[in-house]
Design a protein around this motif. Structure first.
Motif, PDB file in Angstrom:
ATOM      1  N   GLN A   1       5.915  -7.717   2.702  1.00  0.00           N
ATOM      2  CA  GLN A   1       4.734  -8.368   3.271  1.00  0.00           C
ATOM      3  C   GLN A   1       3.477  -7.529   3.019  1.00  0.00           C
ATOM      4  O   GLN A   1       2.432  -8.047   2.623  1.00  0.00           O
ATOM      5  N   GLU A   2       3.625  -6.229   3.237  1.00  0.00           N
ATOM      6  CA  GLU A   2       2.485  -5.322   2.995  1.00  0.00           C
ATOM      7  C   GLU A   2       2.077  -5.380   1.524  1.00  0.00           C
ATOM      8  O   GLU A   2       0.898  -5.359   1.188  1.00  0.00           O
TER       9      GLU A   2
ATOM     10  N   ASP B   1       2.402  -7.913  -0.552  1.00  0.00           N
ATOM     11  CA  ASP B   1       1.661  -9.145  -0.841  1.00  0.00           C
ATOM     12  C   ASP B   1       0.235  -9.065  -0.313  1.00  0.00           C
ATOM     13  O   ASP B   1      -0.717  -9.463  -0.986  1.00  0.00           O
ATOM     14  N   LEU B   2       0.078  -8.530   0.902  1.00  0.00           N
ATOM     15  CA  LEU B   2      -1.261  -8.410   1.488  1.00  0.00           C
ATOM     16  C   LEU B   2      -2.129  -7.483   0.636  1.00  0.00           C
ATOM     17  O   LEU B   2      -3.317  -7.719   0.415  1.00  0.00           O
ATOM     18  N   GLN B   3      -1.473  -6.432   0.161  1.00  0.00           N
ATOM     19  CA  GLN B   3      -2.207  -5.471  -0.672  1.00  0.00           C
ATOM     20  C   GLN B   3      -2.670  -6.133  -1.976  1.00  0.00           C
ATOM     21  O   GLN B   3      -3.797  -5.914  -2.429  1.00  0.00           O
TER      22      GLN B   3
ATOM     23  N   LYS C   1      -5.662  -8.150  -1.318  1.00  0.00           N
ATOM     24  CA  LYS C   1      -6.829  -7.284  -1.111  1.00  0.00           C
ATOM     25  C   LYS C   1      -7.358  -6.742  -2.460  1.00  0.00           C
ATOM     26  O   LYS C   1      -8.561  -6.734  -2.707  1.00  0.00           O
TER      27      LYS C   1
ATOM     28  N   SER D   1      -6.480  -0.786  -3.992  1.00  0.00           N
ATOM     29  CA  SER D   1      -6.815  -1.615  -2.829  1.00  0.00           C
ATOM     30  C   SER D   1      -7.754  -0.911  -1.863  1.00  0.00           C
ATOM     31  O   SER D   1      -8.342  -1.544  -0.996  1.00  0.00           O
TER      32      SER D   1
END
Ligand code: ADP
Length: 400
Positions: A9-10, A12-14, A17, A129
């Protein structure tokens, strides 16, 4: 910054960003080489400095985790990067150039960074990022030699990234360039062009050229693979001093500066071609008298026809036009398959004939050799001067 791996999840979020941040960057360019020591970091740094001196907003990012050298080349070794609100603030090298290197996060400049593949990938992604670049025209990324984790992470993470490949002319370096080309093809990263570094040495005492590592290998490779060739940079002791002193440009000879400027012009030209979808093959006509552009379009001795493929001159021929009569010469020029014509001046009727046949007319070119004019034209330095088009430069009306 720590070398931690992230959850899915981190991750994908990264990625989201990184893409948001890099949307503010117009051109993302990774500078690659098959081998170490061919001058990749030197060229990445000089590209960034020359582009920023030309007025572009440029970021220079060093993703060489094990051997970062950009800070040394810029003369800012030992400088610590600030982190504000969890964002890395790039070092403002000049009004137009900001730089970030992992070197800036080390406690001691000589501290080694010891980490394996997955950690390295996460470190580079975190870099991408967390850096607050702001709006940029160019982000130049210096990656370590070869086709390992660093260039792969950049290629897979930085949307729209394109590559510049640096090589030296000898076969042992060229063999590795082929791997870099295959790498770019496999990861779908467009190659803007190839630069041949350490191409020759011009003796400062006698002015003679010595091809210490041979010359022309990079150019031939570009032509064999149909990849644009951006130019050659000579061996220049000033480049070593500039790098060691951390003062890019300062100690370069004027010959090297001109060559570097030519490479930058070609780079911009290639990006423009790609962006505008300009025809890849051009046939450029130039009216000639005594080997230089003739200002008498309708009464010139000969025409040069220069074929340019992917920014490289691939053929040059000189043809004698038919005898002068109204409308004959523009039609003849178009019949040769010409796409562009560079002239001093040209009357409206002749322009109309050519334009109707799809030939782009550029008026106001100076009297110079065809090769010089084409090079100026390709680097966007020839400007169309409308008022030169009503008459040729000798003051004659030239509407045929
Ligand atoms: P790479 O990034 O490919 O490992 P570097 O840019 O660190 O290579 O350059 C390696 C060395 O070669 C440096 O000392 C640099 O100053 C020198 N160098 C690079 N290009 C030239 C050149 N054209 N002429 C002379 N020395 C050069």
């Amino acid at each position: 910054m720590s070398c931690n791996t992230t959850t899915d999840q981190e991750y994908d979020l990264q990625t989201v960003k990184i893409n948001q941040l890099l949307q503010q960057v117009n051109h993302k360019i990774v500078v690659m080489s098959g081998k170490g020591g061919v001058g990749k970091s030197t060229i990445a740094t000089n590209l960034a400095v020359f582009l920023s001196n030309q007025g572009y907003k440029v970021g220079l990012l060093d993703v060489d985790v094990h051997g970062p050298s950009v800070t040394g080349l810029l003369g800012v070794t030992g400088l610590k990067l600030n982190i504000i609100d969890n964002q890395i603030q790039p070092y403002p090298y000049s009004d137009n150039l900001k730089a970030v290197s992992i070197q800036g996060l080390l406690n001691q400049p000589d501290d080694p960074i010891i980490c394996r593949g997955p950690i390295k990938i996460s470190l580079i992604r975190q870099f991408l990022s967390d850096v607050n670049w702001g709006q940029l025209d160019f982000l130049i990324i210096d990656s370590p030699p070869g086709t390992g984790d660093e260039p792969l992470t950049v290629a897979q993470t930085v949307t729209g990234c394109q590559a510049v490949i640096v090589t030296t002319p000898q076969e042992i370096a060229l063999a590795d360039v082929r791997k870099s080309i295959h790498f770019c093809q496999k990861v779908d990263m467009p190659i803007i062009g190839i630069i041949e570094n350490m191409s020759s040495f011009i003796c400062p005492s006698c002015g003679e050229q010595h091809d210490i590592f041979k010359s022309g290998g990079g150019k031939k490779m570009a032509s064999d693979w149909n990849i644009p060739f951006l130019g050659q940079l000579p061996i220049d002791q000033g480049i070593v001093s500039a790098g060691d002193d951390g003062k890019p440009i300062n100690s370069l000879t004027s010959h090297t500066k001109d060559k570097m400027q030519g490479i930058v012009d070609q780079l911009i030209h290639q990006l423009t071609i790609k962006e505008k979808g300009v025809e890849k093959t051009m046939k450029i006509a130039i009216p000639l008298a005594k080997g230089k552009l003739s200002t008498h379009f309708g009464h010139c001795e000969q025409f040069a026809f220069i074929t340019v493929e992917n920014g490289n001159i691939t053929k040059q021929e000189t043809l004698t036009p038919p005898p002068h009569a109204p409308g004959v010469i523009p039609k003849w020029v178009a019949d040769q398959g010409c796409t562009d014509i560079l002239v001093g001046g040209m009357g409206e009727a002749a322009q109309t004939i050519l334009q109707q046949r799809g030939v782009k007319v550029l008026c106001g070119s100076p009297s110079d050799t065809p090769a010089n004019l084409v090079s100026l034209y390709l680097s966007g330095k020839l400007v169309n001067t409308d008022n030169a088009c009503d008459h040729d430069h000798e003051g004659h009306s030239c509407s045929h």
